[in-house]
Write an enzyme that holds these catalytic residues in place. Structure first.
Site, mmCIF file in Angstrom:
data_model
loop_
_atom_site.group_PDB
_atom_site.id
_atom_site.type_symbol
_atom_site.label_atom_id
_atom_site.label_comp_id
_atom_site.label_asym_id
_atom_site.label_seq_id
_atom_site.Cartn_x
_atom_site.Cartn_y
_atom_site.Cartn_z
ATOM 1 N N ARG A 50 37.641 58.815 27.572
ATOM 2 C CA ARG A 50 38.914 59.374 28.056
ATOM 3 C C ARG A 50 39.442 60.450 27.115
ATOM 4 N NH1 ARG A 50 41.865 54.097 30.730
ATOM 5 N NH2 ARG A 50 40.786 54.325 32.715
ATOM 6 N N GLY A 97 37.476 51.752 41.460
ATOM 7 C CA GLY A 97 37.154 50.365 41.146
ATOM 8 C C GLY A 97 35.877 50.211 40.344
ATOM 9 N N GLY A 133 42.179 53.316 40.292
ATOM 10 C CA GLY A 133 43.236 53.152 41.299
ATOM 11 C C GLY A 133 43.635 54.475 41.919
ATOM 12 N N LYS A 167 35.088 42.952 49.365
ATOM 13 C CA LYS A 167 35.848 42.585 50.559
ATOM 14 C C LYS A 167 36.199 43.754 51.469
ATOM 15 C CE LYS A 167 38.113 38.549 48.659
ATOM 16 N NZ LYS A 167 39.363 38.009 48.143
HETATM 17 P P1 AMP Z 1 35.031 46.153 44.644
HETATM 18 O O1 AMP Z 1 35.926 46.094 43.428
HETATM 19 O O2 AMP Z 1 35.705 45.786 45.924
HETATM 20 O O3 AMP Z 1 34.261 47.437 44.722
HETATM 21 O O4 AMP Z 1 33.987 44.963 44.473
HETATM 22 C C1 AMP Z 1 33.044 44.956 43.456
HETATM 23 C C2 AMP Z 1 32.484 43.582 43.367
HETATM 24 O O5 AMP Z 1 31.816 43.246 44.567
HETATM 25 C C3 AMP Z 1 31.441 43.467 42.274
HETATM 26 O O6 AMP Z 1 31.952 42.661 41.252
HETATM 27 C C4 AMP Z 1 30.247 42.798 42.972
HETATM 28 O O7 AMP Z 1 29.689 41.753 42.229
HETATM 29 C C5 AMP Z 1 30.859 42.279 44.246
HETATM 30 N N1 AMP Z 1 29.867 42.110 45.308
HETATM 31 C C6 AMP Z 1 29.002 43.018 45.764
HETATM 32 N N2 AMP Z 1 28.176 42.465 46.684
HETATM 33 C C7 AMP Z 1 28.530 41.179 46.809
HETATM 34 C C8 AMP Z 1 28.039 40.080 47.584
HETATM 35 N N3 AMP Z 1 27.028 40.251 48.439
HETATM 36 N N4 AMP Z 1 28.633 38.892 47.463
HETATM 37 C C9 AMP Z 1 29.652 38.744 46.602
HETATM 38 N N5 AMP Z 1 30.166 39.732 45.844
HETATM 39 C C10 AMP Z 1 29.613 40.934 45.944
#
Ligand code: AMP
Length: 396
Positions: free
Chosen positions: A35, A354, A377, A198
């Site tokens: 940074r 993220g 963010g 999610k």
């Molecule tokens: P995000 O912050 O929403 O981009 O989510 C990232 C997280 O999603 C990471 O920590 C991954 O380990 C998790 N992730 C990716 N694929 C899967 C999966 N098939 N089942 C559970 N968690 C997952």
């Protein structure tokens, strides 16, 4: 859009909002200088013009109170080393002590102010506090993309006290340009790769980008809500049952808008959420009970690669598997490799928001994609189509 190149800083004091919220170890040493390096070109431009730089930032979450552990004094030495100029530190960010330190600054000198968040007024976006900050410079430069989505005193409110003399630093300008390249001016076909855990956390992004893209790859944990919504069997995979209708609606909207959606066809299923779990490759819609999909399967990765190699503009947000565990990182690495190849062939690729940045850094793709966003963010909110207050304050 006024950038730092629209100003000559000769004999001027630049009040620069930087994002020096850097990690420190137990000895209060900076463990990642990214940074600071990211802000360097802006600081150097001011100094080379013959001006001086007053740097303001937050560090951690002191919640409005002084906290010696979160003093920016800890990082002054590292900032000096990175920018190659001896940086002075003042243990206040507003008031007489800070004003005197600024007054004494000579062209070519750099002053680092104390942590802005030692004052609750910073995060409250307090106007009087912003006015006190504004006394510390002739030109306001915002170069902190990581906090551009916050309407804080130093990121947003202070700009109103510099009606004719406010601008973006190089880093913030580059972030805006990269987002525009994907969302407005991207060469077709435009592809978005959305992974992560999610659907619920990505829904606003998906709805916003459907108007701007030609292809959408959905991967990671999000997959299973879509698959189950279409009647597939997802076993114990992560799934948001209450978002199934939403998933179907996204697929319908995508069809209406002519966006081709690419979902996994096979997955690496595991019998527990552990690196040493037993695994098998199964069709995405036939995952047995007791098994969960934790990474993209080989046929899926072939399909994804073909789509990625055809794209001319690529946005990547979210891993396509549980990349933190070595056994389930292959999919995310394969996607990164394909983006690397597409980028070498002339595509523009932006990674941001993220956990994607963590994955990109972990696997060394940082220098292989066109741009890695510095703001988690802030990037997510930009992709959701929101106007960031810190950006609006400069453009107004
Ligand atoms: P995000 O912050 O929403 O981009 O989510 C990232 C997280 O999603 C990471 O920590 C991954 O380990 C998790 N992730 C990716 N694929 C899967 C999966 N098939 N089942 C559970 N968690 C997952």
């Amino acid at each position: 859009m006024k950038t730092i190149d629209d100003f000559n800083f000769k004999d001027k004091k630049a009040l620069i909002r930087v994002d020096f919220n850097v990690p420190l170890n137990e000895k209060f040493e900076v463990t990642d200088t990214n940074r600071i390096e990211a802000a360097k070109p802006t600081i150097i431009k001011v100094l080379e013009d013959g001006g001086c730089a007053v740097l303001m930032s937050h560090l951690g979450r002191p919640k409005g109170k002084s906290n010696p552990d979160l003093s920016l004094e800890h990082i002054a030495k590292t900032v000096s080393e990175v920018i190659g100029v001896n940086v002075k530190f003042v243990p206040e960010c507003v008031g007489e002590i800070a004003e005197k330190a600024v007054e004494a600054l000579q062209p070519g000198e750099v002053l680092l102010l104390e942590n802005l968040r030692f004052h609750g007024e910073e995060e409250d976006g307090d106007k009087d506090f912003a006015e006190r900050l504004s006394k510390l410079g002739d030109i306001y430069v915002n170069d902190a993309f990581g906090t551009a989505h916050r309407p804080h005193a130093s990121t947003t409110i202070v700009a109103q006290f510099f009606p004719e003399s406010k601008c973006f630093g190089y880093l913030l300008a580059k972030e805006i340009e990269a987002i525009d390249k994907v969302m407005q001016t991207g060469e077709k076909p435009v592809l978005a790769i959305l992974g992560g855990a999610k659907v619920s956390s990505k829904i606003t992004i998906i709805e916003n980008i459907l108007d701007k893209i030609d292809h959408l790859i959905i991967g990671g944990g999000m997959t299973y809500t879509f698959v189950k919504a279409r009647g597939g069997q997802v076993g114990d995979s992560i799934c948001e049952d209450d978002k199934k209708e939403l998933a179907m609606d996204i697929l319908k909207q995508a069809k209406e808008k002519g966006v081709e959606v690419h979902l996994p066809v096979d997955v690496v299923a595991a019998d527990s959420f552990a690196n040493d779990a037993n695994t098998q490759i199964v069709d995405v819609d036939k995952i047995p009970d007791g098994w969960q999909g934790l990474d993209a399967g080989p046929k899926t990765l072939e399909n994804f690669k073909a789509v990625i190699l055809k794209a001319k503009t690529i946005l990547w947000n979210g891993p396509v598997g549980v990349f933190e565990m070595e056994s389930f990182a292959k999919g995310t690495i394969a996607v990164g490799n394909a983006i690397d190849e597409a980028t070498k062939n002339g595509a523009f690729s932006l990674v941001g928001g993220g956990d994607s940045v963590a994955a990109v850094k972990q696997f060394g793709f940082e220098d292989k994609v066109s741009y890695v966003s510095t703001g988690g963010g802030a990037m997510l909110e930009s992709l959701e189509g929101k106007t960031l207050p810190g950006i609006a304050a400069i453009i107004d």
